[in-house]
Motif scaffolding. Structure first.
Motif, PDB file in Angstrom:
ATOM      1  N   ASN A  41       0.824  -1.215   0.000  1.00  0.00           N
ATOM      2  CA  ASN A  41       0.000   0.000   0.000  1.00  0.00           C
ATOM      3  C   ASN A  41       0.859   1.266   0.000  1.00  0.00           C
ATOM      4  OD1 ASN A  41      -2.393  -1.462  -0.012  1.00  0.00           O
ATOM      5  ND2 ASN A  41      -2.510  -1.539   2.222  1.00  0.00           N
ATOM      6  N   GLN A  42       1.962   1.214   0.748  1.00  0.00           N
ATOM      7  CA  GLN A  42       2.861   2.382   0.789  1.00  0.00           C
ATOM      8  C   GLN A  42       3.509   2.611  -0.576  1.00  0.00           C
ATOM      9  OE1 GLN A  42       5.536   1.244   3.915  1.00  0.00           O
ATOM     10  NE2 GLN A  42       4.122   1.825   5.540  1.00  0.00           N
ATOM     11  N   GLU A  43       3.961   1.523  -1.208  1.00  0.00           N
ATOM     12  CA  GLU A  43       4.616   1.654  -2.518  1.00  0.00           C
ATOM     13  C   GLU A  43       3.633   2.182  -3.551  1.00  0.00           C
ATOM     14  OE1 GLU A  43       8.122   0.382  -3.478  1.00  0.00           O
ATOM     15  OE2 GLU A  43       8.081   1.004  -1.378  1.00  0.00           O
ATOM     16  N   LYS A  44       2.421   1.718  -3.430  1.00  0.00           N
ATOM     17  CA  LYS A  44       1.388   2.160  -4.373  1.00  0.00           C
ATOM     18  C   LYS A  44       1.128   3.661  -4.226  1.00  0.00           C
ATOM     19  CE  LYS A  44      -2.688   0.186  -6.378  1.00  0.00           C
ATOM     20  NZ  LYS A  44      -3.943  -0.421  -6.204  1.00  0.00           N
ATOM     21  N   GLU A  45       1.098   4.094  -2.973  1.00  0.00           N
ATOM     22  CA  GLU A  45       0.906   5.527  -2.705  1.00  0.00           C
ATOM     23  C   GLU A  45       2.054   6.332  -3.281  1.00  0.00           C
ATOM     24  OE1 GLU A  45      -1.025   5.654   1.525  1.00  0.00           O
ATOM     25  OE2 GLU A  45       0.212   7.455   1.240  1.00  0.00           O
ATOM     26  N   LYS A  46       3.251   5.774  -3.121  1.00  0.00           N
ATOM     27  CA  LYS A  46       4.454   6.455  -3.624  1.00  0.00           C
ATOM     28  C   LYS A  46       4.367   6.636  -5.134  1.00  0.00           C
ATOM     29  CE  LYS A  46       8.554   4.819  -2.010  1.00  0.00           C
ATOM     30  NZ  LYS A  46       9.814   4.030  -2.069  1.00  0.00           N
ATOM     31  N   LEU A  47       3.957   5.572  -5.804  1.00  0.00           N
ATOM     32  CA  LEU A  47       3.853   5.634  -7.266  1.00  0.00           C
ATOM     33  C   LEU A  47       2.775   6.619  -7.691  1.00  0.00           C
ATOM     34  CD1 LEU A  47       4.832   4.443  -9.949  1.00  0.00           C
ATOM     35  CD2 LEU A  47       3.043   2.730  -9.750  1.00  0.00           C
ATOM     36  N   GLU A  48       1.689   6.629  -6.963  1.00  0.00           N
ATOM     37  CA  GLU A  48       0.617   7.563  -7.310  1.00  0.00           C
ATOM     38  C   GLU A  48       1.081   9.005  -7.166  1.00  0.00           C
ATOM     39  OE1 GLU A  48      -2.680   6.334  -4.872  1.00  0.00           O
ATOM     40  OE2 GLU A  48      -2.998   4.546  -6.102  1.00  0.00           O
ATOM     41  N   LYS A  49       1.925   9.255  -6.188  1.00  0.00           N
ATOM     42  CA  LYS A  49       2.455  10.606  -6.010  1.00  0.00           C
ATOM     43  C   LYS A  49       3.418  10.964  -7.141  1.00  0.00           C
ATOM     44  CE  LYS A  49       1.978  11.026  -1.042  1.00  0.00           C
ATOM     45  NZ  LYS A  49       2.600  10.823   0.258  1.00  0.00           N
ATOM     46  N   LEU A  50       4.171   9.980  -7.609  1.00  0.00           N
ATOM     47  CA  LEU A  50       5.132  10.235  -8.679  1.00  0.00           C
ATOM     48  C   LEU A  50       4.432  10.530 -10.002  1.00  0.00           C
ATOM     49  CD1 LEU A  50       7.794   7.428  -8.036  1.00  0.00           C
ATOM     50  CD2 LEU A  50       8.134   9.886  -7.776  1.00  0.00           C
ATOM     51  N   ASP A  51       3.284   9.925 -10.188  1.00  0.00           N
ATOM     52  CA  ASP A  51       2.563  10.099 -11.455  1.00  0.00           C
ATOM     53  C   ASP A  51       1.857  11.435 -11.449  1.00  0.00           C
ATOM     54  OD1 ASP A  51       1.107   9.894 -13.748  1.00  0.00           O
ATOM     55  OD2 ASP A  51       0.179   7.961 -13.262  1.00  0.00           O
ATOM     56  N   THR A  52       2.473  12.385 -12.176  1.00  0.00           N
ATOM     57  CA  THR A  52       1.924  13.749 -12.158  1.00  0.00           C
ATOM     58  C   THR A  52       1.086  14.028 -13.398  1.00  0.00           C
ATOM     59  OG1 THR A  52       3.991  14.501 -13.138  1.00  0.00           O
ATOM     60  CG2 THR A  52       3.808  14.668 -10.739  1.00  0.00           C
ATOM     61  N   ARG A  53       0.746  13.000 -14.138  1.00  0.00           N
ATOM     62  CA  ARG A  53      -0.045  13.234 -15.348  1.00  0.00           C
ATOM     63  C   ARG A  53      -1.435  13.703 -14.962  1.00  0.00           C
ATOM     64  NH1 ARG A  53       0.544   7.505 -18.180  1.00  0.00           N
ATOM     65  NH2 ARG A  53       0.172   6.905 -16.014  1.00  0.00           N
ATOM     66  N   GLU A  54      -1.980  14.467 -15.874  1.00  0.00           N
ATOM     67  CA  GLU A  54      -3.325  14.989 -15.577  1.00  0.00           C
ATOM     68  C   GLU A  54      -4.339  13.856 -15.506  1.00  0.00           C
ATOM     69  OE1 GLU A  54      -2.890  19.255 -17.799  1.00  0.00           O
ATOM     70  OE2 GLU A  54      -4.799  18.164 -17.956  1.00  0.00           O
ATOM     71  N   VAL A  55      -4.206  12.934 -16.452  1.00  0.00           N
ATOM     72  CA  VAL A  55      -5.133  11.793 -16.462  1.00  0.00           C
ATOM     73  C   VAL A  55      -4.315  10.494 -16.329  1.00  0.00           C
ATOM     74  CG1 VAL A  55      -6.986  10.623 -17.726  1.00  0.00           C
ATOM     75  CG2 VAL A  55      -6.638  13.088 -18.012  1.00  0.00           C
ATOM     76  N   PRO A  56      -4.102  10.045 -15.126  1.00  0.00           N
ATOM     77  CA  PRO A  56      -3.297   8.825 -14.978  1.00  0.00           C
ATOM     78  C   PRO A  56      -3.971   7.628 -15.645  1.00  0.00           C
ATOM     79  CG  PRO A  56      -3.651   9.905 -12.854  1.00  0.00           C
ATOM     80  CD  PRO A  56      -4.559  10.563 -13.825  1.00  0.00           C
ATOM     81  N   LYS A  57      -3.151   6.825 -16.335  1.00  0.00           N
ATOM     82  CA  LYS A  57      -3.697   5.634 -16.987  1.00  0.00           C
ATOM     83  C   LYS A  57      -3.043   4.407 -16.378  1.00  0.00           C
ATOM     84  CE  LYS A  57      -2.659   7.709 -20.861  1.00  0.00           C
ATOM     85  NZ  LYS A  57      -2.229   7.831 -22.269  1.00  0.00           N
ATOM     86  N   ASP A  58      -3.713   3.252 -16.520  1.00  0.00           N
ATOM     87  CA  ASP A  58      -3.129   2.000 -16.013  1.00  0.00           C
ATOM     88  C   ASP A  58      -1.960   1.582 -16.880  1.00  0.00           C
ATOM     89  OD1 ASP A  58      -6.308   0.552 -15.057  1.00  0.00           O
ATOM     90  OD2 ASP A  58      -4.856   1.754 -13.936  1.00  0.00           O
ATOM     91  N   ILE A  59      -0.974   1.006 -16.260  1.00  0.00           N
ATOM     92  CA  ILE A  59       0.208   0.564 -16.998  1.00  0.00           C
ATOM     93  C   ILE A  59      -0.120  -0.708 -17.772  1.00  0.00           C
ATOM     94  CG2 ILE A  59       1.146  -0.842 -15.106  1.00  0.00           C
ATOM     95  CD1 ILE A  59       3.922   0.344 -15.902  1.00  0.00           C
ATOM     96  N   LYS A  60       0.460  -0.791 -18.993  1.00  0.00           N
ATOM     97  CA  LYS A  60       0.156  -1.940 -19.863  1.00  0.00           C
ATOM     98  C   LYS A  60       1.434  -2.748 -20.119  1.00  0.00           C
ATOM     99  CE  LYS A  60      -1.387   1.143 -22.892  1.00  0.00           C
ATOM    100  NZ  LYS A  60      -1.691   2.288 -22.041  1.00  0.00           N
ATOM    101  N   HIS A  61       1.203  -4.000 -20.500  1.00  0.00           N
ATOM    102  CA  HIS A  61       2.326  -4.806 -20.971  1.00  0.00           C
ATOM    103  C   HIS A  61       2.793  -4.270 -22.311  1.00  0.00           C
ATOM    104  CE1 HIS A  61       2.490  -7.922 -17.966  1.00  0.00           C
ATOM    105  NE2 HIS A  61       1.177  -7.937 -17.952  1.00  0.00           N
TER     106      HIS A  61
END
Lengths: 139, 412
Positions: A41-61
């Motif tokens: 959960n902490q790592e996920k929060e960290k990544l969400e903070k790093l993602d500064t895009r206006e419209v965050p999208k899910d990561i794809k293969h």
């Protein structure tokens, strides 16, 4: 307590075995799971903070053709070639005025696709055009 | 007379999906049966509890049942490896094993034994076919007063009375083929009246058939009424039958010693004794051969280990899953940081070069840069790049028209 003494030897063995497994395996595994869950959960929060895009999208293969189409939405000339060791050589050409677009594109690649951009990006300039060659490694 | 001294016989048997239970007070002059109780097989626990209650209420008792299995035969020799009961001299009835399961039983009789006991006083040197009709099976034997010549068991499930009569006739024919003897007459013992069957038997066989009716409980009460008759039980070791006179209550010590003797001789103790002789490995084998309540207790024994294994496995799998997810997240974060760094370094390099320069080739990494290009006015570029990479090495080659060819290498 007296009922324990009345148990058959097989029951006692089973009970002892259960207790040993409980303390040596089940409890440590359960504790580790809850710790990891918190860490996740902490790592996920960290990544969400790093993602500064206006419209965050899910990561794809990563898929070479899908990525080519995606890159071509930013730049006219894009080439994605498979190279040994499960890597891809991506070559993008664009006018020098589109450099800032490229910085943004480079920054967000790893948020859109499960790829690592390897070190040693090569820029070449000819007149007003820039050609960039980089290597991507999917994970 | 108090309950503690009265000898009672508790009888039971199973037909289709029901258990039938009865008990009778045995006296020197006969037995006094009580009401018959019926239990569905799903209420087996209640059925056994009722037996236990009667046992506790009447310490002087026997629990009697009848073997209704189809694989019993009458033979002239006993079998050491199978359940054997002696009917009379040189005549035994044999079945594979004593199949009472977990129902406490102290006396267990074959229908053939019961039939012989019922009819022995009327047998003579003429061949008589004795038929007992129990649990939808015909237990048939060709008998003279000193010998049981042949025995048969015919199942009648799904057959009409006419078809049953035909089967009996075929049995008589089959016996004639091997012995060249016909039965002179037929004695038939039924648990409940069946006039239609009797009619077809008389029509089919054209023989005199004497019908006798007695319910299974009464037959069993009689079989357990005295020591001599009870000896023909499949269960050989049983406590002595003691039909007490009108005797006042005994003191508790004597009653408790009788109770201890009784407890030693019930079937469960015998079964436990047998299993205690076996080793641990055979105990495990016994687990998988036990039924009903014993299986439930075994499962209860294994429940803690099963529970622990299930919980442990569940959390192990979940932990592995979450660990993989964490690794993926870490990779994602690190690759993003790397991309951001490369983007930032690229931006800084091109800003440093500015509009007055042109890159020929720039290799950019998070460790350092390797640049070659041409610039107009080397000093601003030098200052900018030195700020970024203090240890970087410049190589400059002046060109015409105030242009300078440069190369810059740095390790970050």
């Amino acid at each position: 307590m007296s009922s324990i003494f009345k148990m058959s030897i097989v029951t006692k063995i089973f009970l002892l075995f259960s207790i040993v497994i409980l303390f040596l395996w089940v409890i440590p595994t359960t504790t580790s799971y809850y710790k990891n869950r918190n860490r996740y959960n902490q790592e996920k929060e960290k990544l969400e903070k790093l993602d500064t895009r206006e419209v965050p999208k899910d990561i794809k293969h990563f898929h070479s053709e899908v990525f080519t189409t995606y890159a071509k939405s930013f730049f006219d000339e894009v080439s994605v070639v498979s190279i040994p060791n499960n890597k891809y050589r991506v070559t993008i050409s664009f006018p020098i005025e589109s450099l800032s677009k490229f910085y943004s594109f480079l920054q967000n690649i790893s948020l859109d696709y499960k790829v690592i951009v390897e070190d040693n990006i090569i820029f070449r300039q000819k007149d007003k055009n820039i050609s960039v060659e980089m290597r991507l490694k999917p994970y | 007379m108090s309950n503690k001294r009265q000898y009672i016989t508790i009888t039971y048997y199973k037909e289709r999906e029901f258990y039938f239970l009865n008990y009778a007070i045995q006296t020197k002059d006969g037995f006094i049966p009580k009401d018959i109780e019926q239990f569905h097989e799903s209420d087996k626990i209640k059925f056994i509890e009722k037996i236990r209650k009667l046992q506790a209420e009447y310490p002087n008792h026997h629990i009697v049942s009848i073997s209704l299995v189809a694989n019993q035969i009458v033979a002239q020799k006993s079998s050491p490896n199978r359940a054997t009961a002696k009917i009379f001299k040189d005549t035994y009835v044999i079945q594979d094993d004593i199949d009472v399961g977990d129902i406490p039983t102290t006396l267990y009789f074959s229908p053939f034994t019961i039939l012989y006991e019922h009819y022995k006083n009327i047998l003579d040197d003429k061949l008589t076919l004795i038929i007992g009709y129990f649990d939808r099976k015909l237990f048939m034997m060709f008998v003279t007063e000193n010998k049981i010549h042949q025995s048969w068991i015919i199942g009648t499930r799904g057959l009409t009375e006419k078809q049953i009569a035909e089967r009996v006739y075929k049995s008589i024919q089959a016996y004639y083929k091997i012995s060249y003897s016909f039965a002179d007459h037929i004695e038939m013992l039924v648990a409940e009246e069946n006039p239609k069957l009797l009619k077809f038997l008389r029509e089919e066989l054209s023989l005199h058939i004497e019908l006798s009716q007695s319910n299974i409980h009464n037959l069993l009460h009689h079989m357990a009424s005295n020591q001599e008759i009870a000896k023909s039980s499949y269960i050989k070791s049983f406590k002595k039958i003691d039909i007490a006179q009108n005797i006042e209550e005994k003191d508790e010590t004597k009653e408790s010693s009788i109770k201890k003797v009784r407890e030693r001789h019930n079937l469960e103790d015998i079964k436990i004794d047998e299993s205690s002789k076996k080793g641990i490995i055979n105990r495990f084998k016994l687990f998988f051969s036990k039924k009903d309540d014993e299986t439930a207790s075994i499962l209860a024994t294994m429940l803690p280990i099963l529970l622990v294994l299930v919980v442990g496995t569940f959390f192990h799998i979940k932990n592995s899953e979450i660990s993989s997810k964490i690794n993926l997240l870490d990779t994602e974060i690190n690759s993003y940081k790397n991309s951001v760094a490369l983007s930032s370094i690229s931006k800084n390099i091109f800003q440093a070069i500015g509009k007055n320069g042109q890159i020929r080739r720039a290799t950019i990494s998070t460790d350092g840069v390797d640049l070659t290009g041409i610039v107009w006015g080397i000093e601003p570029l030098k200052m900018s790049l030195k700020k970024l990479y203090r240890d970087g090495k410049f190589t400059i080659k002046p060109l015409k028209n105030f242009r300078t060819e440069f190369s810059f290498i740095s390790k970050g």
